[in-house]
Design an enzyme around this catalytic site. Sequence first.
Site, PDB file in Angstrom:
ATOM      1  N   SER A  20       0.677  -1.430   0.149  1.00 36.18           N
ATOM      2  CA  SER A  20      -0.245   0.316  -0.114  1.00 36.18           C
ATOM      3  C   SER A  20       0.859   1.384   0.048  1.00 36.18           C
ATOM      4  O   SER A  20       2.050   1.320   0.568  1.00 36.18           O
ATOM      5  CB  SER A  20      -0.725  -0.067   1.843  1.00 36.18           C
ATOM      6  OG  SER A  20      -1.718   1.293   1.152  1.00 36.18           O
ATOM      7  N   TYR A  33      -1.450   0.318  10.266  1.00 36.23           N
ATOM      8  CA  TYR A  33      -1.264  -0.135   9.255  1.00 36.23           C
ATOM      9  C   TYR A  33      -0.647  -0.290   8.164  1.00 36.23           C
ATOM     10  O   TYR A  33      -0.327  -1.042   7.118  1.00 36.23           O
ATOM     11  CB  TYR A  33      -2.773   0.355   8.486  1.00 36.23           C
ATOM     12  CG  TYR A  33      -3.158  -0.225   6.616  1.00 36.23           C
ATOM     13  CD1 TYR A  33      -3.283  -1.623   6.485  1.00 36.23           C
ATOM     14  CD2 TYR A  33      -2.918   0.756   6.142  1.00 36.23           C
ATOM     15  CE1 TYR A  33      -3.799  -1.600   5.556  1.00 36.23           C
ATOM     16  CE2 TYR A  33      -3.108  -0.026   4.373  1.00 36.23           C
ATOM     17  CZ  TYR A  33      -3.223  -1.370   4.420  1.00 36.23           C
ATOM     18  OH  TYR A  33      -3.338  -1.066   3.186  1.00 36.23           O
ATOM     19  N   LYS A  53       2.268  -3.497   6.867  1.00 38.64           N
ATOM     20  CA  LYS A  53       2.849  -3.116   5.222  1.00 38.64           C
ATOM     21  C   LYS A  53       4.023  -3.104   4.688  1.00 38.64           C
ATOM     22  O   LYS A  53       4.848  -4.204   4.175  1.00 38.64           O
ATOM     23  CB  LYS A  53       1.797  -2.419   4.767  1.00 38.64           C
ATOM     24  CG  LYS A  53       0.172  -3.118   4.447  1.00 38.64           C
ATOM     25  CD  LYS A  53      -0.475  -4.208   3.312  1.00 38.64           C
ATOM     26  CE  LYS A  53      -1.184  -4.411   3.283  1.00 38.64           C
ATOM     27  NZ  LYS A  53      -1.633  -5.718   2.667  1.00 38.64           N
TER      28      LYS A  53
END
Length: 336
Positions: free
Chosen positions: A116, A140, A144
């Site tokens: 991402s 988050y 990643k």
Amino acid sequence: MTWLITGGAGYIGAHVVDAMTRAGERVVVLDDLSTGDRARIAGVDVVVGSVSDAPLVARVLRDHGVRGVVHIAAKKQVEESVRLPLYYYKENVEGLRVLLDAAVDAEVESFLFSSSAAVYGAPDLALVTEAVECRPVNPYGETKRVGERMVEAVAAATGLRFANLRYFNVAGSARPDLADRGCSNLVPMVFQQLSLGRAPQIFGDDYPTADGTCIRDFVHVADIASAHVAAARALSEGQLTALTANIGRGEGVSVREMVTIIRDVTGTAAEDWAEPVLQARRPGDPARVVASADHIRGSLGWRAEYGVEEMVRSAWEGWTSQSSDRSALPPARGTA
Ligand code: WQD
């Protein structure tokens, strides 16, 4: 060869399944159906379960003779990751660890990992290249980035071929039944406001950008899917052994511009259009995040085909086709 696609019943996953099968690839899906829906991928082999279930993953890889993995299953809500960081590390990092372990054991050759733009954090740059230092600003994004590094380390140790694909702001749908059913991103959030007869919200207009609102690189989910097909082919055919690449259009669109496009594409009549309401900045939003798309073009010959109008139009078709499921909501005002 057969590809295992984890998270293949989700919004992005189902688009990748659709594109891979249309390109003639054999696929099997592993999805825990926590947010996915098997109706999106009718006719495709689906195993219901978690990527953290090591015996199950080993069995799927063996029984289906899997040679390549596309790992899309993950938790993806930034705000939730701030509240529940350990849940994100468990799902996104531990899940990947178990999957990679099983993949190496099963002599899987190629591994695509859904990453991402969140790995970059808040880059203060016109265009973000893959050489920019990654400084994620929420759990988050951290999961990643850790995931990318885990994939790279395993590749270095075992010869696994890999692609870490950094998605920018995904929108649109290839078919109404594949549409995003979440309501946590700009386009569906504006649709929801319209459906409720309310004004769209803009979170901050005092950013250092031309119109004061944040700028993002929106990319059609069908383009995301075609990038996976290109990467899967290049890895499995051996033209590529390692790739970390942005998937974006390399074009910035401001939140205000996007809201205007939504007004025009949804055909909201002038008398029904409520001017966007300005809200406070949302904590953690970077002013501008736009991909440099040069690397993926150079390595895969891939470029995005669809523009923002097409993303919004297809997303709206999906939204309205689901409106029977959204019976709690009154119909959109003033729309065709
Ligand atoms: C875009 C812009 C909002 C709704 C996040 C993750 C990223 C990726 C995609 C996952 C922001 C503004 C929004 C509204 C608004 N996630 N906005 N009014 O934050 O760029 O990216 O989702 O895989 O990692 O960080 O996307 O769509 O939430 O917001 O003004 O009603 O729209 O403040 O500037 P974001 P978004």
